[in-house]
Design a protein around this motif. Structure first.
Motif, PDB file in Angstrom:
ATOM      1  N   ILE A 113       0.780  -1.218  -0.167  1.00  0.00           N
ATOM      2  CA  ILE A 113      -0.097   0.092   0.031  1.00  0.00           C
ATOM      3  C   ILE A 113       0.703   1.440  -0.104  1.00  0.00           C
ATOM      4  O   ILE A 113       0.462   2.317  -0.779  1.00  0.00           O
ATOM      5  N   ILE A 168      -8.040  -2.574   3.333  1.00  0.00           N
ATOM      6  CA  ILE A 168      -8.707  -1.331   2.858  1.00  0.00           C
ATOM      7  C   ILE A 168     -10.064  -0.751   3.279  1.00  0.00           C
ATOM      8  O   ILE A 168     -10.242   0.339   3.670  1.00  0.00           O
ATOM      9  N   MET A 186     -11.455   0.214  -5.613  1.00  0.00           N
ATOM     10  CA  MET A 186     -10.482  -0.616  -5.244  1.00  0.00           C
ATOM     11  C   MET A 186     -11.337  -2.258  -5.317  1.00  0.00           C
ATOM     12  O   MET A 186     -10.603  -3.208  -5.621  1.00  0.00           O
ATOM     13  N   ILE A 193      -4.823   0.829  -7.136  1.00  0.00           N
ATOM     14  CA  ILE A 193      -4.754   1.548  -5.702  1.00  0.00           C
ATOM     15  C   ILE A 193      -4.146   2.875  -5.818  1.00  0.00           C
ATOM     16  O   ILE A 193      -4.509   3.947  -5.407  1.00  0.00           O
TER      17      ILE A 193
END
Length: 340
Positions: free
Chosen positions: A247, A283, A299, A327
């Motif tokens: 991420i 997420i 996403m 993302i």
């Protein structure tokens, strides 16, 4: 087969086959379905059946257990035909293999103590992979040969089976195994195979498998093959730090950083399928409020598309690259909107 060769065969078997339920008593967590099927066995007048539900919940094991109780292990060889419809899914297979087996009549002599009913059983596993033309041909065979053959249609998604077949079958839904039933089965296998493990390992296996008993057993055997006589401590979840690294590479908006993080993930041997489940939770349940609801929705769509691609056999490396890049794109777009 002599005793030595039999022992070697058992030792080389996948545990998912070695410990496949042999009778209805061994089927876990499907009490309602098993209770109804027991009554049909007593009458010996089976209908055509449609078993559906998630993978690894005992659908194939159940119909094989029924056949074993009706015919006995030896008679099954001539009275039961099992086809995997994901491999043999075309109309030609239905017209040749299935029709040839279905049209042959068979008696019902008492053999080896089993009062065999006067029909055979054809098992079509993963039938939701069959083409519509093949399913239409199958429907006709189910009508024409119902006196000599019973069909058991097995699938994960009942919506992919045409209505004329569904309406001709007694439907049985198989639910995902609960954690207690799955863990009990794994403990039994560990005891029989003398597997040494840390207590939390089985809990992790059950959670990762998500109700799929076959997957849980496969992971257990894989871990055992690595550790052998040592204590199994394998972590089956992807560490949060690894997901956070992916991420953060997305937040950097640098393709080099993204490619480096994804390559490290792949080389570490983690599962792309497991990543989907964990990164989605990471997420959706974002405690730091880094993502808006719109970002989460976009996403989630990408994760769903990636899941379909992986199921179709696409390259894991490319799919994870696409996911992390998507993302990154969503984060960048949001930042630009805020700036404007």
């Amino acid at each position: 087969m002599n005793h030595t060769s039999s022992t070697i065969h058992e030792a080389s078997q996948p545990w998912s086959e070695k410990y496949r339920p042999r009778s209805l008593d061994d089927i876990s967590a499907q009490e309602e379905t098993v209770a109804v099927l027991r009554k049909t066995i007593v009458s010996q007048n089976l209908p055509h059946m449609l078993f559906y539900g998630p993978p690894g919940t005992g659908k194939t094991s159940t119909i094989l257990a029924i056949a074993r109780e009706l015919y006995g292990p030896e008679n099954m060889k001539i009275r039961v035909k099992e086809l995997n419809a994901s491999d043999d899914r075309g109309i030609d297979v239905i017209r040749q293999k299935v029709k040839k087996f279905a049209r042959n009549t068979i008696g019902n002599p008492i053999s080896d103590g089993y009062s065999c009913p006067p029909y055979k059983i054809i098992i079509l596993d993963e039938a939701d992979s069959m083409t519509h033309e093949a399913q239409a041909a199958l429907r006709r065979l189910m009508e024409d040969y119902s006196t000599t053959t019973r069909f058991c249609i097995i699938c994960n998604y009942v919506t992919r089976i045409i209505e004329p077949i569904v309406s001709r079958c007694a439907q049985f839904r198989f639910k995902s195994l609960d954690n207690f039933s799955a863990k009990s089965r794994l403990q039994m296998i560990c005891d029989k195979e003398r597997v040494i493990y840390e207590p939390e390992v089985l809990d992790e296996l059950v959670k990762v498998a998500n109700g799929d008993m076959r997957m849980a057993i496969m992971y257990l055997q894989t871990a055992y093959s690595v550790y052998k006589d040592e204590v199994i401590t394998t972590k089956f979840f992807i560490p949060d730090a690894v997901i956070e690294e992916l991420i953060q590479s997305a937040q950097s908006h640098s393709f080099n950083n993204i490619e480096k993080a994804v390559s490290h993930f792949i080389l570490s041997g983690y599962s792309a399928v497991q990543l989907l489940s964990q990164i989605q939770d990471h997420i959706v349940y974002d405690n730091d409020n880094r993502f808006s609801n719109i970002q989460k929705a976009n996403m989630a769509i990408c994760i769903g598309e990636m899941d379909k691609c992986l199921a179709d056999g696409c390259d894991e490396h490319l799919q994870i690259l696409n996911l992390i890049a998507t993302i990154s794109k969503n984060i960048l777009f949001s930042e630009e909107m805020i700036t404007d």
